[in-house]
Design an enzyme around this catalytic site. Structure first.
Site, PDB file in Angstrom:
ATOM      1  N   LYS A  51       3.691  55.194  36.155  1.00 40.37           N
ATOM      2  CA  LYS A  51       2.411  54.742  36.713  1.00 40.37           C
ATOM      3  C   LYS A  51       1.852  55.779  37.676  1.00 40.37           C
ATOM      4  O   LYS A  51       0.647  56.055  37.687  1.00 40.37           O
ATOM      5  CB  LYS A  51       2.594  53.388  37.419  1.00 40.37           C
ATOM      6  CG  LYS A  51       2.755  52.237  36.434  1.00 40.37           C
ATOM      7  CD  LYS A  51       3.333  50.982  37.066  1.00 40.37           C
ATOM      8  CE  LYS A  51       3.615  49.942  35.986  1.00 40.37           C
ATOM      9  NZ  LYS A  51       4.411  48.806  36.413  1.00 40.37           N
ATOM     10  N   GLN A  95       6.265  45.735  41.232  1.00 36.50           N
ATOM     11  CA  GLN A  95       7.052  45.865  40.004  1.00 36.50           C
ATOM     12  C   GLN A  95       8.041  44.699  39.888  1.00 36.50           C
ATOM     13  O   GLN A  95       8.751  44.377  40.837  1.00 36.50           O
ATOM     14  CB  GLN A  95       7.794  47.216  40.025  1.00 36.50           C
ATOM     15  CG  GLN A  95       8.533  47.555  38.742  1.00 36.50           C
ATOM     16  CD  GLN A  95       7.609  47.744  37.542  1.00 36.50           C
ATOM     17  OE1 GLN A  95       6.471  48.174  37.665  1.00 36.50           O
ATOM     18  NE2 GLN A  95       8.105  47.395  36.365  1.00 36.50           N
ATOM     19  N   ASP A 118      -2.444  43.693  37.738  1.00 33.84           N
ATOM     20  CA  ASP A 118      -1.581  43.187  36.659  1.00 33.84           C
ATOM     21  C   ASP A 118      -2.214  41.992  35.934  1.00 33.84           C
ATOM     22  O   ASP A 118      -1.815  41.660  34.826  1.00 33.84           O
ATOM     23  CB  ASP A 118      -0.244  42.702  37.248  1.00 33.84           C
ATOM     24  CG  ASP A 118       0.874  43.726  37.127  1.00 33.84           C
ATOM     25  OD1 ASP A 118       0.853  44.521  36.171  1.00 33.84           O
ATOM     26  OD2 ASP A 118       1.777  43.706  37.989  1.00 33.84           O
TER      27      ASP A 118
HETATM   28  N1  GUN Z   1       7.814  44.626  34.773  1.00 26.94           N
HETATM   29  C1  GUN Z   1       7.743  44.755  33.436  1.00 26.94           C
HETATM   30  N2  GUN Z   1       6.465  44.807  33.031  1.00 26.94           N
HETATM   31  C2  GUN Z   1       5.713  44.686  34.135  1.00 26.94           C
HETATM   32  C3  GUN Z   1       4.318  44.678  34.363  1.00 26.94           C
HETATM   33  O1  GUN Z   1       3.480  44.758  33.458  1.00 26.94           O
HETATM   34  N3  GUN Z   1       3.937  44.558  35.675  1.00 26.94           N
HETATM   35  C4  GUN Z   1       4.813  44.457  36.683  1.00 26.94           C
HETATM   36  N4  GUN Z   1       4.337  44.338  37.904  1.00 26.94           N
HETATM   37  N5  GUN Z   1       6.123  44.461  36.505  1.00 26.94           N
HETATM   38  C5  GUN Z   1       6.553  44.586  35.230  1.00 26.94           C
END
Ligand code: GUN
Length: 284
Positions: A51, A95, A118
């Site tokens: 990211k 996350q 998200d």
């Molecule tokens: N963990 C696995 N996929 C995601 C996601 O799309 N967003 C977040 N915040 N955590 C994750």
């Protein structure tokens, strides 16, 4: 045909990158995404690193805040609240998964709806299911983009989703439904799963089990979207939920792992960050 999420993501990101200098000049700063990582799970570390790399690529400001897994729930909630109040932050992403002593639901509902890149906040989820404007969750949004890019007609098709998580299975089902597919949501306890999946025109697999979908579960000419990111227990290599080698000749289009859905999720995260920024400056 292989749908390269990597190539499509690259195009989406270069479109965004082209806009950033002009926007920075106009509004006085670049879009800013803050990513919070608790603990050191290697999978999460790798997601978060990706990211940050994408933010750099498109010219966004990126802050990664790392905390040990001993951080208390209240301390983490305070960090989120401070970011909510910070005018220089457009997007806040925590996350997942979080350590067991921290309620993910509480953390998600504490993130300001306007900064919820998200699309996990209950108000964003409710807006999605009520056909109101909202931030679309990144992976489902990326999946629909890939189907469109591959020229897969969704309208009227029989779509089968394996998996019913809040992150992928449920929202992607809703997006397919909104495009007039007939959607069947299945899971690990669905009886005769292969009979259901082999009738799918579009098969989306998000169950998190290496090579779970075998060739006999895929219908001739199906579009297969593999959301899985697993380690192959035999080779230790990254692999999807679909046995790619066995299924690729039956599918009309299929996504690889790696290089499929993963890069698209992150490209859509960049889009959502831009959307939050524009909602703050341009659309108000
Ligand atoms: N963990 C696995 N996929 C995601 C996601 O799309 N967003 C977040 N915040 N955590 C994750």
């Amino acid at each position: 045909m292989i749908i390269s999420g990597k190539d499509l993501a690259k195009r989406i990101k270069s479109d965004i990158a082209a806009q950033v200098p002009g926007l920075t000049e106009k509004y006085g700063r670049a879009p800013h995404l803050v990513v919070i990582l608790v603990g050191e799970d290697p999978g999460s570390v790798s997601y978060v690193t990706g990211k940050a790399r994408d933010c750099e690529e498109v010219g966004f400001k990126n802050t990664t805040l790392r905390y040990p897994d001993t951080i208390s729930e209240e301390e983490l909630l305070d960090v989120v609240r401070q970011l909510n109040d910070d005018d220089d932050v457009d997007g806040v992403l925590v996350q997942l998964p979080l350590p067991k002593h921290i309620s993910e639901a509480k953390v998600i509902e504490t993130i300001a709806k306007e900064k919820d890149v998200d699309g996990f906040h209950p108000l964003n989820v409710a807006a999605l299911w009520q056909k109101q404007p909202c931030l679309l969750p990144c992976t489902p949004k990326g999946i629909i983009r890939m189907l469109d890019e591959a020229g897969v007609d969704i309208e009227g098709k029989n779509a089968v989703v394996i998996g019913r998580s809040n992150i992928v299975g449920l929202p992607v089902s809703k997006l397919l439904l909104d495009r007039n597919a007939t959607v069947t949501i299945t899971h690990s306890r669905t009886r005769n799963l292969g009979d259901v999946t082999s009738k799918a025109d579009i098969l989306v697999v998000a169950i998190g089990r290496p090579k779970f979908v075998t060739a006999d579960m895929v219908g001739e000419g199906a579009a297969v979207i593999d959301v899985g990111v697993n380690r192959d227990p035999e080779t230790g290599k990254l692999c999807g939920d679909v046995d790619y080698e066995a299924c690729k000749d039956k599918a009309s289009v299929i996504t690889p792992v790696p290089g499929g859905v993963g890069p698209m999720t992150r490209a859509c995260l960049m889009e959502n960050t831009l959307e939050c920024y524009l909602n703050k400056f341009a659309n108000k």
